[in-house]
Write an enzyme that holds these catalytic residues in place. Structure first.
Site, mmCIF file in Angstrom:
data_model
loop_
_atom_site.group_PDB
_atom_site.id
_atom_site.type_symbol
_atom_site.label_atom_id
_atom_site.label_comp_id
_atom_site.label_asym_id
_atom_site.label_seq_id
_atom_site.Cartn_x
_atom_site.Cartn_y
_atom_site.Cartn_z
ATOM 1 C CB VAL A 43 24.873 -3.091 71.782
ATOM 2 C CG1 VAL A 43 25.296 -1.660 72.120
ATOM 3 C CG2 VAL A 43 23.365 -3.196 71.683
ATOM 4 C CE LYS A 44 26.359 2.849 71.031
ATOM 5 N NZ LYS A 44 25.283 3.821 71.235
ATOM 6 C CG ASP A 45 28.367 -4.514 65.205
ATOM 7 O OD1 ASP A 45 29.028 -3.468 65.328
ATOM 8 O OD2 ASP A 45 28.883 -5.648 65.243
#
Length: 326
Positions: A43-45
């Protein structure tokens, strides 16, 4: 022809996948927002790209600069992918409790990795907060990201993750459940969903050794709550500015043992090869059973991929050594 101009254009638009076996005893439909489909497998992308673009726009990040950040691994991966495409260097500071796979992956995409001890106070000069801040001050032409307090973190999820979930559920979502670390995901998604329907309930998954649950319920930052824990990617011993407690309806805490066991269960019973925080999220969701009815639609967000935990939660020798399995 249908193709992306570069890898960054493949971020977002991840699928919703129904859970079946592990949620069989719940009365409601449970869907997972499956963030490992992002190119950096987490999700951090999303927020990594938004933070970089916002820093470029206002001049904090200059051409040829060095990106510096303290990360548990996934934000670093997202930042590294964007840095490769855009031509920046990266230095990432990581705590020694993170899996070896995470450190190796960051080095594989060209980042310099600095490892710090976990079991020190946040303001200790050896802590990963302090070291990343110091490197940001000492390194010429550098930008210290500070995902914990950087408003672009929550903004990314308000602009992309929240609208995707609303659209994919046709506005029928009633509960959103997610592990809380920096707070960007729960705050950004939660803000968007509550603007669409104020009745949507936002639940945070916390871990023992973290301050979030007690602070949310009492307003007290209790240092006695803080002790080292094994679960990766959720919980904090600080209060990040990205955690908007007013949007969160409640927290439930999951033990390290349960998080590890349910990480394995997701793989073996649902075919979902996911990270440690996903095990915590699904166990936390099961703990909230009495909050759900047959008419509810619950979305749980799964942060990252199981490949980052092969030496830990997916290694039975490690599980035995930790006392999690017989």
């Amino acid at each position: 022809m249908d193709y992306a101009e570069n890898i960054l254009e493949t971020i977002g638009n991840t699928p919703l996948v129904k859970l079946n076996k592990l949620t069989a005893d719940l009365p409601c439909l449970v869907l997972s927002k499956y963030e490992t489909f992002n190119p950096g497998n987490s999700v951090k992308d999303r927020m990594a790209l938004t933070m970089i673009e916002d820093a470029e726009a206002d001049g904090r990040l200059k051409p040829g600069g060095t990106i510096i950040e303290g990360t548990s691994g996934n934000t670093g991966m997202g930042l590294a992918l964007a840095a490769i495409v855009k031509g920046y260097k990266c230095i990432f500071v990581i705590s020694d409790k993170q899996s070896k796979e995470k450190m190796d992956i960051l080095r594989a995409v060209g980042a310099e990795v600095v490892v710090c001890p976990t079991d020190v106070e946040p303001d200790d000069p050896r802590s990963y907060y302090s070291v990343s801040k110091r490197l940001g001050e000492e390194t010429p032409n550098s930008w210290y990201v500070n995902q914990y307090d950087n408003p672009s973190n929550a903004k990314a999820h308000y602009q992309s993750t929240g609208p995707e979930i609303w659209k994919q559920t046709d506005g029928k979502i009633t509960h959103f459940v997610v592990g809380v670390g920096t707070g960007g995901t729960i705050s950004g998604v939660g803000k968007y969903l509550k603007e669409q329907n104020p009745n949507v309930k936002i639940w945070g998954i916390d871990t023992y050794g973290s301050v979030f649950k007690k602070y949310h319920e009492t307003g007290i930052f209790d240092e006695k709550e803080i002790y080292p824990y094994v679960t990766e990617g959720i919980g904090e011993d600080i209060l990040p500015e990205n955690v908007d407690f007013s949007i969160i309806d409640g927290f439930t805490k999951v033990t390290d043992k349960d998080a590890a066991i349910y990480t394995q269960k997701l793989a073996k019973e649902e075919g979902m090869f996911l990270g440690n925080s996903a095990g915590a999220a699904i166990k936390g969701l099961l703990q909230l059973k009495e909050h759900f009815t047959k008419d509810d639609l619950v979305v749980v967000l799964f942060h990252d991929h199981g490949s980052r935990y092969v030496g830990k939660m997916f290694n039975n020798e490690w599980m035995e050594k930790m006392g999690y399995v017989e």
